[in-house]
Motif scaffolding. Structure first.
Motif, PDB file in Angstrom:
ATOM      1  N   ARG A   1      61.700  79.823  46.178  1.00  0.00           N
ATOM      2  CA  ARG A   1      62.010  80.386  44.869  1.00  0.00           C
ATOM      3  C   ARG A   1      63.489  80.225  44.529  1.00  0.00           C
ATOM      4  O   ARG A   1      64.005  80.920  43.665  1.00  0.00           O
ATOM      5  CB  ARG A   1      61.640  81.870  44.838  1.00  0.00           C
ATOM      6  CG  ARG A   1      60.144  82.121  45.041  1.00  0.00           C
ATOM      7  CD  ARG A   1      59.834  83.595  44.941  1.00  0.00           C
ATOM      8  NE  ARG A   1      58.399  83.855  45.110  1.00  0.00           N
ATOM      9  CZ  ARG A   1      57.842  85.065  45.070  1.00  0.00           C
ATOM     10  NH1 ARG A   1      58.626  86.134  44.874  1.00  0.00           N
ATOM     11  NH2 ARG A   1      56.551  85.222  45.227  1.00  0.00           N
ATOM     12  N   GLY A   2      64.152  79.296  45.214  1.00  0.00           N
ATOM     13  CA  GLY A   2      65.563  79.082  44.989  1.00  0.00           C
ATOM     14  C   GLY A   2      65.843  78.215  43.773  1.00  0.00           C
ATOM     15  O   GLY A   2      64.940  77.793  43.032  1.00  0.00           O
ATOM     16  N   LEU A   3      67.116  77.924  43.577  1.00  0.00           N
ATOM     17  CA  LEU A   3      67.553  77.193  42.393  1.00  0.00           C
ATOM     18  C   LEU A   3      67.006  75.768  42.373  1.00  0.00           C
ATOM     19  O   LEU A   3      66.559  75.283  41.327  1.00  0.00           O
ATOM     20  CB  LEU A   3      69.088  77.174  42.338  1.00  0.00           C
ATOM     21  CG  LEU A   3      69.715  76.401  41.182  1.00  0.00           C
ATOM     22  CD1 LEU A   3      69.313  77.022  39.841  1.00  0.00           C
ATOM     23  CD2 LEU A   3      71.231  76.371  41.326  1.00  0.00           C
ATOM     24  N   VAL A   4      67.032  75.105  43.526  1.00  0.00           N
ATOM     25  CA  VAL A   4      66.603  73.703  43.565  1.00  0.00           C
ATOM     26  C   VAL A   4      65.119  73.597  43.235  1.00  0.00           C
ATOM     27  O   VAL A   4      64.696  72.761  42.413  1.00  0.00           O
ATOM     28  CB  VAL A   4      66.901  73.096  44.947  1.00  0.00           C
ATOM     29  CG1 VAL A   4      66.358  71.672  45.038  1.00  0.00           C
ATOM     30  CG2 VAL A   4      68.408  73.098  45.212  1.00  0.00           C
ATOM     31  N   ASN A   5      64.276  74.424  43.835  1.00  0.00           N
ATOM     32  CA  ASN A   5      62.844  74.372  43.558  1.00  0.00           C
ATOM     33  C   ASN A   5      62.534  74.831  42.140  1.00  0.00           C
ATOM     34  O   ASN A   5      61.567  74.354  41.527  1.00  0.00           O
ATOM     35  CB  ASN A   5      62.086  75.239  44.563  1.00  0.00           C
ATOM     36  CG  ASN A   5      61.797  74.493  45.858  1.00  0.00           C
ATOM     37  OD1 ASN A   5      61.433  73.315  45.839  1.00  0.00           O
ATOM     38  ND2 ASN A   5      61.991  75.165  46.978  1.00  0.00           N
ATOM     39  N   SER A   6      63.325  75.737  41.598  1.00  0.00           N
ATOM     40  CA  SER A   6      63.119  76.153  40.212  1.00  0.00           C
ATOM     41  C   SER A   6      63.367  74.990  39.258  1.00  0.00           C
ATOM     42  O   SER A   6      62.617  74.789  38.290  1.00  0.00           O
ATOM     43  CB  SER A   6      64.042  77.331  39.876  1.00  0.00           C
ATOM     44  OG  SER A   6      63.749  78.443  40.687  1.00  0.00           O
ATOM     45  N   MET A   7      64.392  74.210  39.531  1.00  0.00           N
ATOM     46  CA  MET A   7      64.670  73.040  38.702  1.00  0.00           C
ATOM     47  C   MET A   7      63.594  71.971  38.869  1.00  0.00           C
ATOM     48  O   MET A   7      63.226  71.284  37.908  1.00  0.00           O
ATOM     49  CB  MET A   7      66.044  72.483  39.051  1.00  0.00           C
ATOM     50  CG  MET A   7      67.202  73.425  38.749  1.00  0.00           C
ATOM     51  SD  MET A   7      68.800  72.788  39.276  1.00  0.00           S
ATOM     52  CE  MET A   7      68.939  71.336  38.236  1.00  0.00           C
ATOM     53  N   LEU A   8      63.076  71.833  40.098  1.00  0.00           N
ATOM     54  CA  LEU A   8      62.004  70.855  40.312  1.00  0.00           C
ATOM     55  C   LEU A   8      60.718  71.270  39.596  1.00  0.00           C
ATOM     56  O   LEU A   8      59.968  70.411  39.100  1.00  0.00           O
ATOM     57  CB  LEU A   8      61.741  70.699  41.813  1.00  0.00           C
ATOM     58  CG  LEU A   8      62.855  70.031  42.626  1.00  0.00           C
ATOM     59  CD1 LEU A   8      62.499  70.032  44.104  1.00  0.00           C
ATOM     60  CD2 LEU A   8      63.097  68.594  42.146  1.00  0.00           C
ATOM     61  N   GLU A   9      60.453  72.554  39.527  1.00  0.00           N
ATOM     62  CA  GLU A   9      59.265  73.022  38.822  1.00  0.00           C
ATOM     63  C   GLU A   9      59.377  72.776  37.327  1.00  0.00           C
ATOM     64  O   GLU A   9      58.368  72.532  36.652  1.00  0.00           O
ATOM     65  CB  GLU A   9      59.053  74.509  39.097  1.00  0.00           C
ATOM     66  CG  GLU A   9      58.573  74.810  40.518  1.00  0.00           C
ATOM     67  CD  GLU A   9      58.358  76.293  40.727  1.00  0.00           C
ATOM     68  OE1 GLU A   9      58.627  77.058  39.781  1.00  0.00           O
ATOM     69  OE2 GLU A   9      57.908  76.674  41.827  1.00  0.00           O
ATOM     70  N   VAL A  10      60.590  72.808  36.814  1.00  0.00           N
ATOM     71  CA  VAL A  10      60.779  72.558  35.380  1.00  0.00           C
ATOM     72  C   VAL A  10      60.381  71.133  35.031  1.00  0.00           C
ATOM     73  O   VAL A  10      59.761  70.874  33.984  1.00  0.00           O
ATOM     74  CB  VAL A  10      62.242  72.837  34.984  1.00  0.00           C
ATOM     75  CG1 VAL A  10      62.524  72.369  33.557  1.00  0.00           C
ATOM     76  CG2 VAL A  10      62.551  74.323  35.125  1.00  0.00           C
ATOM     77  N   VAL A  11      60.707  70.193  35.902  1.00  0.00           N
ATOM     78  CA  VAL A  11      60.379  68.781  35.643  1.00  0.00           C
ATOM     79  C   VAL A  11      58.998  68.417  36.174  1.00  0.00           C
ATOM     80  O   VAL A  11      58.599  67.245  36.099  1.00  0.00           O
ATOM     81  CB  VAL A  11      61.446  67.868  36.259  1.00  0.00           C
ATOM     82  CG1 VAL A  11      62.798  68.120  35.630  1.00  0.00           C
ATOM     83  CG2 VAL A  11      61.522  68.044  37.777  1.00  0.00           C
ATOM     84  N   GLY A  12      58.263  69.396  36.720  1.00  0.00           N
ATOM     85  CA  GLY A  12      56.904  69.143  37.185  1.00  0.00           C
ATOM     86  C   GLY A  12      56.787  68.583  38.567  1.00  0.00           C
ATOM     87  O   GLY A  12      55.716  68.097  38.956  1.00  0.00           O
ATOM     88  N   ALA A  13      57.863  68.631  39.357  1.00  0.00           N
ATOM     89  CA  ALA A  13      57.808  68.090  40.722  1.00  0.00           C
ATOM     90  C   ALA A  13      57.217  69.081  41.709  1.00  0.00           C
ATOM     91  O   ALA A  13      56.830  68.696  42.814  1.00  0.00           O
ATOM     92  CB  ALA A  13      59.211  67.680  41.175  1.00  0.00           C
TER      93      ALA A  13
END
Length: 325
Positions: free
Chosen positions: A163-175
């Motif tokens: 639930r960190g920043l990197v995974n949050s950004m990846l979820e935004v782009v659908g990764a």
């Protein structure tokens, strides 16, 4: 009519000697005209070196000899133990966790050392030029070096958590979320990234000192011959700082093989899933601490770590000598 005063005439072969009142020689000069020479005691240099030798002996030599001696015993935390010979080393060869730790420590060296030899050199070339504002970037690149490794590790754990920043950004782009801290190899790679990120500024300073000694005439001559930036880097800069690259390689190899904090903070005391990310130093800490810690077995692993680190340094120095030949 005054009579002229006559000055004493010195006869050839004789020198007029002045005497103090009362027929004594001037103070501060012994009889015969010879200056006094104070004899230095043969123990004087050792007296100056004694404090440093005592500190080194108390905090370096004695713990090392004690560790070697304990590696041949079955000593535990609260028990003195007895001499068992090479039993700890035989047990080590059959210990699966030892081989896992040796594998991870070796992979850490292979993944971290090339990056810490090349990337700080490129970074030093970028900040070497005297342009307005370059001091800010030098300070920014060096900031991770002075930061506490505990603070740095916790920051990266927060960044790479599910639930960190990197995974949050990846979820935004659908990764989707990536298990940086739950996958065996991604966790080890993440710890390597932290080590490289924290060590860039330190080795950058070393390269900056070496680049300052490279003659500008060599770059100018290469430019006149038509060499571009890449060619000047390979033919002028790299040969000029090769000895520094060897030093950085030796230092980073030893530090990478003895890695503990980064992996411990990101993988936890158990060494990640099923302990698959355990390093040798983590194994030393795990087996040798606690009320039932096996101090003898932990000391044997420590001796192996010492031997491997010395071998790494000798290999790097030998490779450097072959290139000089």
């Amino acid at each position: 009519m005054t009579t002229p005063t006559t000055s004493p005439v010195s006869t050839p072969g004789r020198t007029a000697k002045r005497r103090a009142p009362g027929g004594r020689q001037p103070a501060g000069r012994p009889r015969g005209g010879r200056s006094r020479i104070r004899r230095q005691l043969p123990t004087s240099p050792w007296l100056f070196a004694a404090p440093g030798m005592l500190v080194a002996g108390a905090f370096s030599l004695y713990p090392f000899l004690s560790t070697v001696a304990n590696s041949f015993t079955d000593r535990r935390t609260l028990l003195p133990g007895s001499f068992v010979g090479l039993d700890n080393y035989r047990e080590m060869l059959g210990d699966e966790m030892f081989w896992i730790g040796l594998r991870n420590s070796t992979l850490y060296v292979l993944g971290v050392v090339p990056a810490l030899v090349i990337l700080p050199l490129l970074l030093a070339l970028l900040v070497e030029k005297q342009i307005p504002g370059i001091t800010f970037f030098r300070s920014a690149f060096y900031t991770p070096v002075v930061a506490s490794i505990v603070v740095v590790g916790l920051i990266w754990v927060w960044l790479l958590d599910e639930r960190g920043l990197v995974n949050s950004m990846l979820e935004v782009v659908g990764a989707g979320p990536v298990g940086f801290l739950s996958d065996q190899w991604l966790l080890l790679l993440s710890a390597m990234t932290v080590t490289v990120w924290k060590g860039l500024g330190y080795y950058m300073i070393i390269y900056l000192a070496a680049l300052g000694n490279v003659p500008r005439e060599l770059h100018e001559a290469a430019s006149v011959d038509g060499a571009g930036a890449v060619r000047r880097f390979l033919t002028v800069t790299v040969p000029a700082v090769r000895s520094t690259m060897v030093l950085v390689g030796a230092l980073s190899s030893v530090a990478a093989f003895k890695v503990f904090s980064e992996v411990y903070l990101m993988a936890g005391p158990d060494g990640g899933p099923a302990g698959e990310d355990t390093t040798l130093v983590m194994l030393v800490q795990r087996t040798g601490t606690g009320l039932s810690g096996r101090v003898g077995y932990s000391a044997a692993i420590s001796v192996v770590v010492f031997v491997v680190t010395v071998a790494l340094m000798l290999l790097v120095l030998r490779a450097d000598r072959k290139e000089d030949a």
